[in-house]
Design a protein around this motif. Sequence first.
Motif, mmCIF file in Angstrom:
data_model
loop_
_atom_site.group_PDB
_atom_site.id
_atom_site.type_symbol
_atom_site.label_atom_id
_atom_site.label_comp_id
_atom_site.label_asym_id
_atom_site.label_seq_id
_atom_site.Cartn_x
_atom_site.Cartn_y
_atom_site.Cartn_z
ATOM 1 N N GLU A 210 0.827 -1.206 0.000
ATOM 2 C CA GLU A 210 0.000 0.000 0.000
ATOM 3 C C GLU A 210 0.862 1.258 0.000
ATOM 4 O O GLU A 210 0.551 2.240 -0.684
ATOM 5 C CB GLU A 210 -0.936 0.001 1.209
ATOM 6 C CG GLU A 210 -1.953 1.152 1.182
ATOM 7 C CD GLU A 210 -2.871 1.135 2.386
ATOM 8 O OE1 GLU A 210 -4.089 1.018 2.204
ATOM 9 O OE2 GLU A 210 -2.354 1.239 3.527
ATOM 10 N N GLU A 211 1.944 1.249 0.774
ATOM 11 C CA GLU A 211 2.843 2.401 0.806
ATOM 12 C C GLU A 211 3.506 2.605 -0.548
ATOM 13 O O GLU A 211 3.640 3.733 -1.034
ATOM 14 C CB GLU A 211 3.915 2.219 1.894
ATOM 15 C CG GLU A 211 4.848 3.408 2.069
ATOM 16 C CD GLU A 211 4.139 4.657 2.555
ATOM 17 O OE1 GLU A 211 4.504 5.767 2.109
ATOM 18 O OE2 GLU A 211 3.218 4.524 3.387
ATOM 19 N N PHE A 212 3.915 1.497 -1.164
ATOM 20 C CA PHE A 212 4.634 1.557 -2.427
ATOM 21 C C PHE A 212 3.753 2.079 -3.556
ATOM 22 O O PHE A 212 4.180 2.900 -4.368
ATOM 23 C CB PHE A 212 5.164 0.161 -2.780
ATOM 24 C CG PHE A 212 6.482 0.169 -3.489
ATOM 25 C CD1 PHE A 212 6.551 0.337 -4.861
ATOM 26 C CD2 PHE A 212 7.668 0.032 -2.786
ATOM 27 C CE1 PHE A 212 7.773 0.346 -5.522
ATOM 28 C CE2 PHE A 212 8.902 0.045 -3.429
ATOM 29 C CZ PHE A 212 8.953 0.204 -4.802
ATOM 30 N N TYR A 213 2.506 1.602 -3.590
ATOM 31 C CA TYR A 213 1.632 1.952 -4.702
ATOM 32 C C TYR A 213 0.548 2.975 -4.337
ATOM 33 O O TYR A 213 -0.026 3.596 -5.224
ATOM 34 C CB TYR A 213 0.976 0.685 -5.262
ATOM 35 C CG TYR A 213 1.953 -0.157 -6.042
ATOM 36 C CD1 TYR A 213 2.229 0.118 -7.382
ATOM 37 C CD2 TYR A 213 2.625 -1.202 -5.430
ATOM 38 C CE1 TYR A 213 3.146 -0.630 -8.091
ATOM 39 C CE2 TYR A 213 3.549 -1.967 -6.140
ATOM 40 C CZ TYR A 213 3.811 -1.676 -7.466
ATOM 41 O OH TYR A 213 4.734 -2.417 -8.163
ATOM 42 N N GLY A 214 0.278 3.131 -3.046
ATOM 43 C CA GLY A 214 -0.755 4.064 -2.632
ATOM 44 C C GLY A 214 -0.226 5.449 -2.332
ATOM 45 O O GLY A 214 -0.724 6.453 -2.842
ATOM 46 N N ALA A 215 0.820 5.524 -1.502
ATOM 47 C CA ALA A 215 1.380 6.819 -1.114
ATOM 48 C C ALA A 215 2.448 7.283 -2.107
ATOM 49 O O ALA A 215 2.419 8.397 -2.607
ATOM 50 C CB ALA A 215 1.967 6.743 0.284
ATOM 51 N N ASN A 216 3.402 6.389 -2.375
ATOM 52 C CA ASN A 216 4.432 6.616 -3.392
ATOM 53 C C ASN A 216 5.197 7.923 -3.188
ATOM 54 O O ASN A 216 5.417 8.698 -4.107
ATOM 55 C CB ASN A 216 3.811 6.583 -4.798
ATOM 56 C CG ASN A 216 4.869 6.482 -5.891
ATOM 57 O OD1 ASN A 216 5.962 5.977 -5.653
ATOM 58 N ND2 ASN A 216 4.541 6.955 -7.078
ATOM 59 N N ARG A 217 5.600 8.166 -1.939
ATOM 60 C CA ARG A 217 6.427 9.334 -1.649
ATOM 61 C C ARG A 217 7.306 9.015 -0.444
ATOM 62 O O ARG A 217 6.810 8.492 0.563
ATOM 63 C CB ARG A 217 5.561 10.556 -1.360
ATOM 64 C CG ARG A 217 6.377 11.848 -1.221
ATOM 65 C CD ARG A 217 5.475 13.058 -1.178
ATOM 66 N NE ARG A 217 6.248 14.292 -1.165
ATOM 67 C CZ ARG A 217 5.704 15.511 -1.158
ATOM 68 N NH1 ARG A 217 4.377 15.645 -1.158
ATOM 69 N NH2 ARG A 217 6.467 16.576 -1.143
ATOM 70 N N ILE A 218 8.577 9.299 -0.548
ATOM 71 C CA ILE A 218 9.484 8.953 0.544
ATOM 72 C C ILE A 218 9.101 9.701 1.817
ATOM 73 O O ILE A 218 8.770 10.897 1.784
ATOM 74 C CB ILE A 218 10.952 9.248 0.163
ATOM 75 C CG1 ILE A 218 11.892 8.663 1.233
ATOM 76 C CG2 ILE A 218 11.187 10.737 -0.038
ATOM 77 C CD1 ILE A 218 13.352 8.651 0.812
#
Length: 452
Positions: free
Chosen positions: A423-431
């Motif tokens: 979810e972090e990789f594809y949902g948020a996608n911001r360091i």
Amino acid sequence: MSNKEIFKRISKFTNLAENNNKIDPVLYDKFGVKRGLRNKNGTGVLAGLTEIGNVSGYAMEDGEKIPAHGQLFYRGIDVKDIVDGFQEDERFGFEEICYLLLFGSLPTKSELEEFNEVLGENRDLPDGFTEDMILKAPSSDIMNKLARSVLATYSYDEEPDDTTINNMLRQCIQLIARFPILVAYAFQAKSHYYDDKSLYIHNTTTNLSTAENFLHMLRMDNNFTKSEAELLDLCLVLHAEHGGGNNSAFTTRVVSSSGTDTYSAIAAAIGSLKGPKHGGANNKVRQMMEDIKAHINNWEDKAEIESYLTKILRKEANDGSGLIYGMGHAIYTLSDPRAVMLKKKAHALAIEKDMMKEFRLYEIIEELAPEVFAKVKGSTKDICANVDFYSGFVYSMLQIPPELYTPIFAIARIGGWCAHRIEEFYGANRIIRPAYRSITDYRNYTKIKERA
């Protein structure tokens, strides 16, 4: 150079390092810094959005927390309803939970059967892994070995850095399938090389549930009862996910946000869970209970128990921390739903194992602790038993050694970690990069010959 020799050489620098790394707590308020990413009212700082898990333990009215009975949701579904569902069908639930967390919906019967088959087929470790990565380099700490094994898996993966959704799901499913095997083998190696016990390395099985397979691999004779497997399965279900704000899930998301590989992110989460303030809490409960049992003559005497709990809170007993471990939670107020469900199942096994006397002691402590806390601390804060309070007792009934308590937590939580990574990789996608304010005074450089 030995540790003792190193300590001797650096001892003169210890005070220097300690004094130069202290920050006045007053400064946190001065600059509006929310330590631990917590607001002043105890709520967590909103750091992201998620559809994976949600924890509800209170209501908010006019900025004030209103106590409420706790609820835990996986993908929007109350975990209690999920547990009631698979227990009513006399099924194991952990695999269904992993499917739900990864893919976002409950599986059909055929989808669950296929998912179980895939997990079973991916339990075997790569050729030579057990010998080279586990038996040849045993560790006294199973969590340390688990993290190392996860990082080592990178070297056995033909596409370790491929971050496409298909490849990440493949890696996640393999990790979910292999975690119980990695833990079981690491424990057997530790028992043999550190505790001088016989070495038992059992092959994995494809037709057993995760809970059944772990008990099968852990026990010398491979034997376990249905009720034992069902209780371990419930533990795995209740520990699988707890929202994105818990330390290890947040660690997974922070590391994943950099774009790194799956194995690096999951190894970091293991390091987080190892900490006694997170996954190691159930061992603290076990140690406290052993101390209580050793110092209380009558396990049914509430006055005697209350007196000893008072000593614990006043830092006069147990480890001197002033904490009644397993009581209280950052979010839950009136009840922790995981503790409620685990307690119910633990009661049934306590009857079967003839351990009701000890179970009753836990119940009395759970009943008295909030009252003692209010008297000693003069606080009106609502506290309840959390999941760690009963989980250690459950593991002891299952004859699981204490050094495996936190690794079992990891076996359960890997599904949630993987879901948060994706979810972090594809949902948020911001360091993720929060700010830290420097409070040091600027100084001029001094040449070495001029330093005192």
